[in-house]
Write an enzyme that holds these catalytic residues in place. Sequence first.
Site, PDB file in Angstrom:
ATOM      1  N   ASP A  15      -6.561   5.093   1.714  1.00 34.96           N
ATOM      2  CA  ASP A  15      -5.965   6.404   1.979  1.00 34.96           C
ATOM      3  C   ASP A  15      -5.916   7.297   0.742  1.00 34.96           C
ATOM      4  OD1 ASP A  15      -5.580   5.721   4.595  1.00 34.96           O
ATOM      5  OD2 ASP A  15      -3.452   5.257   4.401  1.00 34.96           O
TER       6      ASP A  15
ATOM      7  N   ALA B 173      -6.814   0.526   8.478  1.00 37.13           N
ATOM      8  CA  ALA B 173      -6.918  -0.699   7.700  1.00 37.13           C
ATOM      9  C   ALA B 173      -8.356  -1.209   7.546  1.00 37.13           C
ATOM     10  CB  ALA B 173      -6.025  -1.771   8.327  1.00 37.13           C
TER      11      ALA B 173
ATOM     12  N   GLY C 209      -2.066  -0.945  -6.431  1.00 36.49           N
ATOM     13  CA  GLY C 209      -1.787  -0.968  -5.004  1.00 36.49           C
ATOM     14  C   GLY C 209      -2.331  -2.222  -4.345  1.00 36.49           C
TER      15      GLY C 209
ATOM     16  N   GLU D 126       3.125   4.113  19.824  1.00 37.93           N
ATOM     17  CA  GLU D 126       3.720   2.784  19.747  1.00 37.93           C
ATOM     18  C   GLU D 126       5.238   2.862  19.573  1.00 37.93           C
ATOM     19  OE1 GLU D 126      -0.214   0.385  18.144  1.00 37.93           O
ATOM     20  OE2 GLU D 126       1.181   1.203  16.679  1.00 37.93           O
TER      21      GLU D 126
ATOM     22  N   VAL E 209       3.640   2.291 -11.132  1.00 40.61           N
ATOM     23  CA  VAL E 209       2.716   3.044 -11.972  1.00 40.61           C
ATOM     24  C   VAL E 209       3.153   4.505 -12.007  1.00 40.61           C
ATOM     25  CG1 VAL E 209       0.338   3.883 -12.178  1.00 40.61           C
ATOM     26  CG2 VAL E 209       0.792   1.473 -11.657  1.00 40.61           C
TER      27      VAL E 209
ATOM     28  N   GLY F 130      -2.205  -2.912  -0.975  1.00 37.30           N
ATOM     29  CA  GLY F 130      -2.366  -2.755   0.469  1.00 37.30           C
ATOM     30  C   GLY F 130      -3.675  -3.380   0.912  1.00 37.30           C
ATOM     31  N   PHE F 131      -4.149  -2.979   2.069  1.00 34.26           N
ATOM     32  CA  PHE F 131      -5.385  -3.572   2.590  1.00 34.26           C
ATOM     33  C   PHE F 131      -6.558  -3.372   1.628  1.00 34.26           C
ATOM     34  CE2 PHE F 131      -3.128  -2.997   6.696  1.00 34.26           C
ATOM     35  CZ  PHE F 131      -3.162  -4.318   7.105  1.00 34.26           C
ATOM     36  N   GLY F 132      -6.709  -2.160   1.062  1.00 33.50           N
ATOM     37  CA  GLY F 132      -7.832  -1.873   0.179  1.00 33.50           C
ATOM     38  C   GLY F 132      -7.739  -2.627  -1.132  1.00 33.50           C
TER      39      GLY F 132
END
Lengths: 453, 453
Positions: free
Chosen positions: B300, B316, B12, B171, B80, B14-16
């Site tokens: 997450d 995030a 992954g 939003e 994966v 993403g941010f992490g």
Amino acid sequence: MTARRPKVVIVGAGFGGLTAAQSLARAPVDVTIIDRHNFHYFQPLLYQVATAALSPADIAWPIRGILRRQKNATVFLADVTGIDAQARMVQAGSLSIPYDYLVLATGATHSYFGHPEWASVAPGLKQIEDATVIRRKILLAFEHAELTDDANEQRRLLTFVVVGGGPTGVEMAGAIAEVAHHALSAEFRRIDPHSARVILIEAGPRLLPAFPEDLAAYAQTSLERMGVEVRTNARVTDCTEAGVDLEETQIAAGTVIWAAGVVASPAAEWLGAEHDRAERIKVEPNLKVPGRSEIFAIGDTASVVDSDGKTVPGIAPAAKQMGRYVARVIAAEVEKKTSPGPFRYRHQGDLATIGRKSAVVKLDSIHLTGFIGWLFWGIAHVYFLIGLRNRAVVAFTWLWNYLTLQRGARLITDGPAEQATARDEKARPLPSSVEVSQGPERNQSRLGRADWR
Amino acid sequence: MTARRPKVVIVGAGFGGLTAAQSLARAPVDVTIIDRHNFHYFQPLLYQVATAALSPADIAWPIRGILRRQKNATVFLADVTGIDAQARMVQAGSLSIPYDYLVLATGATHSYFGHPEWASVAPGLKQIEDATVIRRKILLAFEHAELTDDANEQRRLLTFVVVGGGPTGVEMAGAIAEVAHHALSAEFRRIDPHSARVILIEAGPRLLPAFPEDLAAYAQTSLERMGVEVRTNARVTDCTEAGVDLEETQIAAGTVIWAAGVVASPAAEWLGAEHDRAERIKVEPNLKVPGRSEIFAIGDTASVVDSDGKTVPGIAPAAKQMGRYVARVIAAEVEKKTSPGPFRYRHQGDLATIGRKSAVVKLDSIHLTGFIGWLFWGIAHVYFLIGLRNRAVVAFTWLWNYLTLQRGARLITDGPAEQATARDEKARPLPSSVEVSQGPERNQSRLGRADWR
């Protein structure tokens, strides 16, 4: 209220159809423009979307946005399926749209010379969706090459074939070479993008047949300097998942792009009208469909020999000139004024870009090449982009790409091709275990190829 | 050569996951980061892609591009499918990738609270593809409304329901109201986009439950001033093609957007690890999966109560902090240094934007609203965008949109949703004939609604 205003229906919002609609802004008619997409796009820059330099939205504008201030214009997003010329109705599925005048500007699509089965293997470049499919294919080829341990498969995946040596083929080949040799360099650990082969195949004796010989020769030399292998007098006999077959040889290639032939969309079929081999309607000198004084065909839908005896080429300026012309004819008929004389095409020049800092330009007797040609090409294209926002973003993006050699729009997103690709992946043997090494051999091989830059 | 370097595999980007990879740049390890996509994207601005303000490429970057200079990092584009914890192998189809350390940063997806059948009707907003699907759905609703003569169907098509009153829901609702009441105004001839209804549904007693009450109340008032109908204490009992059912009423709606719940991706299932109700792995204080000293879960994917007893939110900044933390733990173990103490989360604040010139911001004791809040929000988001090019393009695009009230990325392109929509269209009764009139009633009805602006 005044008498009922004549209804002009325009099918297709490309260069021809959109120009016709805009040119009717002051005419006493109601205009309805119908397109399968909600946007008009700038086809000459499509190859930059296909090679990840620009985003689709950079070269496309909602048709409604363009026509928002034109009060007599209505925009329909619909897929035209036929024409009832007797009832004067355009059919779009269950929808019937009545017309008094009809302008067919439905454009062209790829022609595979009797081999429709090649379409799934060798996508062409006509629509925005084609561009994202090709972008996806090119980027995935590098990704899959990074994942495989099979050297033959790696070589196949890193071989890109462009079929057709016209402007689109030249531009695609040059842009793919730049992606491989500049934008992706240093981003992979197990393959060397510099080792990618880009092969441009042309059936005729030289590239850019519409251009003068000196410019075509210049284009070929420039491409070869960028690492593109140019093969003229080469005829494709088959396209498969494995690659391309020529008359005397086979090329194993993971990506084949079709830039060889076009055929008009089925407007001629809708009307049962006489057409040429490319299925373009043979129109009268005033661009009317023979026997139908209320139906016009323009742009790539029409086969036109103008009043000077010149065959009008299938390029954007010609389509725009035809759009303006039919608007004048319609306005004159509605206002009961004298109709303009037969359509007359003014050829403004030919442009093709080869890569960063290189293009060929022909304007009457002026031939430009190299950096000057490229500057002229860039300014002309930014100028013709509709809408200030896009002009500024494209100019900025190009400056950025030029300075950094990067490409910002390198997204592999899901699309209609996704399923096909997922199937391909399963069919393709992948190594059962991957060992990532960064040993000295790898660095040596990269050093050995430094001359590619 | 030195001894074999430990292999860290991160699933992954993403941010992490991306932060973990970057934080390992100087550690004596080989990093492999695997993602299903070739890009990292800035999830907080996804709603702007879904509402046609930005293009996908404006908020996404190729992972390879981000990591090109990090010599110890390899990027794999792969999906994966499982983990063999005994053999220490990550499985991606037929591909097996060995690891010494494994970081699971696979993120979350939408949760429909036991109603997976709602997914096809009410798309959520997690991936770039979700954003283009929603953009397509919103824009097509207006297009189809323009084509129909059935007043009820028109009303249904012009009703937009957003389920979930957290930041994403707020939003989205604000942005859809702006699209209808500003960007599309004056572009249609047969419908009035101003008449579109935007309804925001929240099951709890108020919007933005994670924010202080005064900011939540401000957000609700701002949305209502923009024409959004806010319904709190309203629970969705069904979602169908026709619309949304609440406990006591039904809302006929053409577009339903799901912003209500998330569930972690199947990492817990791969490992058979203990998880919470949202399927997040319950990790140890050092973010390791219990019983697996070489496997971490972050972002997450992990359910974390930090050493101060705080439950770490799924945002995030939290994912980034976890990514940095596990990189420190891995580096310490590999270099045989003392491991850092348990993970400690630092909450930096909460931000949500409501629309043009309005946002709510909470930073410790500071609460910002209105234009100041919006300015802060804009600067913070542009600052966090990776890559100078995107920062400049996004800033320029926003300035442009702000000044012109336009939205530049309004393309309806084909995608996985295409086939579904095409089917819908056929199922939906369309008028058999369309007459376009621009009579005075229409102008009056538009004037009568001028207060909407």
